[in-house]
Design a protein around this motif. Structure first.
Motif, mmCIF file in Angstrom:
data_model
loop_
_atom_site.group_PDB
_atom_site.id
_atom_site.type_symbol
_atom_site.label_atom_id
_atom_site.label_comp_id
_atom_site.label_asym_id
_atom_site.label_seq_id
_atom_site.Cartn_x
_atom_site.Cartn_y
_atom_site.Cartn_z
ATOM 1 N N GLU A 4 -26.552 -29.599 -43.503
ATOM 2 C CA GLU A 4 -25.530 -30.138 -43.726
ATOM 3 C C GLU A 4 -25.702 -31.749 -43.748
ATOM 4 O OE1 GLU A 4 -21.518 -28.812 -42.631
ATOM 5 O OE2 GLU A 4 -22.665 -26.841 -41.802
ATOM 6 N N SER A 5 -25.650 -32.207 -44.691
ATOM 7 C CA SER A 5 -25.615 -34.096 -44.649
ATOM 8 C C SER A 5 -23.975 -34.282 -45.113
ATOM 9 C CB SER A 5 -26.815 -34.261 -45.462
ATOM 10 O OG SER A 5 -27.865 -33.748 -45.484
ATOM 11 N N LEU A 6 -23.422 -34.980 -43.917
ATOM 12 C CA LEU A 6 -22.226 -35.122 -43.972
ATOM 13 C C LEU A 6 -21.800 -36.516 -44.614
ATOM 14 C CD1 LEU A 6 -20.921 -33.732 -40.771
ATOM 15 C CD2 LEU A 6 -20.905 -32.485 -43.066
ATOM 16 N N LEU A 7 -21.002 -36.898 -45.472
ATOM 17 C CA LEU A 7 -20.964 -38.238 -45.970
ATOM 18 C C LEU A 7 -19.630 -38.447 -46.336
ATOM 19 C CD1 LEU A 7 -22.324 -40.961 -47.109
ATOM 20 C CD2 LEU A 7 -22.458 -39.672 -49.216
ATOM 21 N N SER A 8 -19.103 -39.476 -45.749
ATOM 22 C CA SER A 8 -17.598 -39.874 -45.946
ATOM 23 C C SER A 8 -17.399 -40.494 -47.411
ATOM 24 C CB SER A 8 -17.172 -40.690 -44.683
ATOM 25 O OG SER A 8 -17.652 -41.845 -44.919
ATOM 26 N N VAL A 9 -16.480 -39.990 -47.909
ATOM 27 C CA VAL A 9 -16.251 -40.700 -49.488
ATOM 28 C C VAL A 9 -15.031 -41.550 -49.148
ATOM 29 C CG1 VAL A 9 -15.651 -40.369 -51.800
ATOM 30 C CG2 VAL A 9 -17.047 -38.547 -50.662
ATOM 31 N N LEU A 10 -15.180 -42.739 -49.622
ATOM 32 C CA LEU A 10 -14.238 -43.972 -49.193
ATOM 33 C C LEU A 10 -12.988 -43.677 -50.306
ATOM 34 C CD1 LEU A 10 -16.076 -47.251 -48.632
ATOM 35 C CD2 LEU A 10 -14.907 -45.639 -47.008
ATOM 36 N N THR A 11 -11.957 -43.157 -49.914
ATOM 37 C CA THR A 11 -10.608 -42.786 -50.821
ATOM 38 C C THR A 11 -9.725 -43.811 -50.247
ATOM 39 O OG1 THR A 11 -9.771 -41.025 -49.319
ATOM 40 C CG2 THR A 11 -11.370 -40.391 -50.799
ATOM 41 N N GLU A 12 -8.696 -43.823 -51.242
ATOM 42 C CA GLU A 12 -7.446 -44.975 -50.738
ATOM 43 C C GLU A 12 -6.934 -44.318 -49.279
ATOM 44 O OE1 GLU A 12 -3.202 -46.107 -52.419
ATOM 45 O OE2 GLU A 12 -4.464 -45.264 -53.704
ATOM 46 N N GLY A 13 -6.748 -43.094 -49.148
ATOM 47 C CA GLY A 13 -6.188 -42.435 -47.819
ATOM 48 C C GLY A 13 -7.060 -43.054 -46.768
ATOM 49 N N LEU A 14 -8.337 -42.744 -46.735
ATOM 50 C CA LEU A 14 -9.466 -43.458 -45.694
ATOM 51 C C LEU A 14 -9.270 -44.900 -45.616
ATOM 52 C CD1 LEU A 14 -11.625 -42.414 -43.852
ATOM 53 C CD2 LEU A 14 -13.200 -42.631 -45.599
ATOM 54 N N LEU A 15 -9.115 -45.750 -46.697
ATOM 55 C CA LEU A 15 -9.225 -47.028 -46.572
ATOM 56 C C LEU A 15 -8.009 -47.524 -45.925
ATOM 57 C CD1 LEU A 15 -10.533 -47.919 -50.077
ATOM 58 C CD2 LEU A 15 -11.619 -48.265 -47.929
ATOM 59 N N ASN A 16 -6.718 -46.902 -45.975
ATOM 60 C CA ASN A 16 -5.544 -47.327 -45.386
ATOM 61 C C ASN A 16 -5.482 -46.662 -43.987
ATOM 62 O OD1 ASN A 16 -4.962 -48.619 -47.546
ATOM 63 N ND2 ASN A 16 -4.016 -47.061 -48.672
ATOM 64 N N LEU A 17 -6.205 -45.644 -43.501
ATOM 65 C CA LEU A 17 -6.331 -45.181 -42.082
ATOM 66 C C LEU A 17 -6.373 -46.005 -41.112
ATOM 67 C CD1 LEU A 17 -6.159 -42.380 -40.820
ATOM 68 C CD2 LEU A 17 -8.591 -42.383 -40.679
ATOM 69 N N ARG A 18 -5.456 -46.120 -40.236
ATOM 70 C CA ARG A 18 -5.615 -47.058 -39.019
ATOM 71 C C ARG A 18 -5.624 -46.358 -37.782
ATOM 72 N NH1 ARG A 18 -1.752 -51.840 -40.917
ATOM 73 N NH2 ARG A 18 -1.596 -51.451 -43.068
ATOM 74 N N LYS A 56 -32.000 -39.074 -45.369
ATOM 75 C CA LYS A 56 -31.569 -37.859 -45.851
ATOM 76 C C LYS A 56 -32.746 -36.982 -46.485
ATOM 77 C CE LYS A 56 -28.671 -35.437 -49.166
ATOM 78 N NZ LYS A 56 -27.681 -35.678 -50.274
ATOM 79 N N GLY A 57 -33.524 -37.679 -47.030
ATOM 80 C CA GLY A 57 -34.893 -36.882 -47.670
ATOM 81 C C GLY A 57 -35.840 -36.603 -46.454
ATOM 82 N N ALA A 58 -35.903 -37.295 -45.547
ATOM 83 C CA ALA A 58 -36.887 -36.821 -44.347
ATOM 84 C C ALA A 58 -36.170 -35.608 -43.639
ATOM 85 C CB ALA A 58 -36.994 -38.074 -43.555
ATOM 86 N N PHE A 59 -34.749 -35.693 -43.506
ATOM 87 C CA PHE A 59 -34.104 -34.647 -42.715
ATOM 88 C C PHE A 59 -34.316 -33.500 -43.802
ATOM 89 C CE2 PHE A 59 -29.777 -32.625 -42.258
ATOM 90 C CZ PHE A 59 -30.038 -32.177 -41.077
ATOM 91 N N ASN A 60 -34.009 -33.226 -44.851
ATOM 92 C CA ASN A 60 -34.120 -32.276 -45.988
ATOM 93 C C ASN A 60 -35.572 -31.684 -45.572
ATOM 94 O OD1 ASN A 60 -31.329 -32.282 -46.439
ATOM 95 N ND2 ASN A 60 -31.730 -33.523 -48.378
ATOM 96 N N LYS A 61 -36.701 -32.529 -45.746
ATOM 97 C CA LYS A 61 -37.938 -31.970 -45.750
ATOM 98 C C LYS A 61 -38.352 -31.411 -44.326
ATOM 99 C CE LYS A 61 -41.903 -31.907 -48.221
ATOM 100 N NZ LYS A 61 -41.802 -31.209 -49.415
ATOM 101 N N THR A 92 -27.537 -30.561 -38.760
ATOM 102 C CA THR A 92 -26.276 -31.356 -39.268
ATOM 103 C C THR A 92 -26.699 -32.797 -39.126
ATOM 104 O OG1 THR A 92 -24.514 -29.851 -38.964
ATOM 105 C CG2 THR A 92 -23.942 -31.947 -39.297
ATOM 106 N N ALA A 93 -26.625 -33.670 -40.094
ATOM 107 C CA ALA A 93 -26.893 -34.830 -40.050
ATOM 108 C C ALA A 93 -25.498 -35.614 -40.535
ATOM 109 C CB ALA A 93 -27.806 -35.461 -40.878
ATOM 110 N N ALA A 94 -24.959 -36.512 -39.491
ATOM 111 C CA ALA A 94 -24.073 -37.403 -40.297
ATOM 112 C C ALA A 94 -23.905 -38.830 -39.677
ATOM 113 C CB ALA A 94 -22.678 -36.846 -39.493
ATOM 114 N N ASN A 95 -23.746 -39.846 -40.487
ATOM 115 C CA ASN A 95 -23.894 -41.173 -40.148
ATOM 116 C C ASN A 95 -22.903 -42.005 -40.873
ATOM 117 O OD1 ASN A 95 -24.926 -43.987 -39.785
ATOM 118 N ND2 ASN A 95 -26.607 -43.024 -39.062
#
Length: 69
Positions: free
Chosen positions: A54-68, A30-35, A17-20
């Motif tokens: 698994e290459s985890l990536l956060s997607v910026l959504t309105e809910g994430l942007l408003n998370l405090r 990501k390319g090196a990790f998959n290779k 798993t890679a997450a950053n």
């Protein structure tokens, strides 16, 4: 993963798993990790060991942007 290979039983599986949060670093590695995973899968094929990534990536959504925190 290379140092762990002797401990895998035939027919087992490995998962990496890679997450950053830094998107530039994520995109650059990501390319090196998959290779690396592809090479490990090719080397372990004869022992019936599968490798999954698994290459985890956060997607910026309105809910994430408003998370405090």
């Amino acid at each position: 993963m290379q140092k762990q290979l002797p401990y895998f039983a035939d027919g087992s599986s490995a998962s990496a798993t890679a997450a950053n949060l830094n998107q530039r670093v994520y995109a650059a590695t990501k390319g090196a990790f998959n290779k690396i995973a592809q090479i490990a899968a090719n080397e372990l094929f004869g022992r019936n060991i599968r490798v999954a990534t698994e290459s985890l990536l956060s997607v910026l959504t309105e809910g994430l942007l408003n998370l405090r925190m």
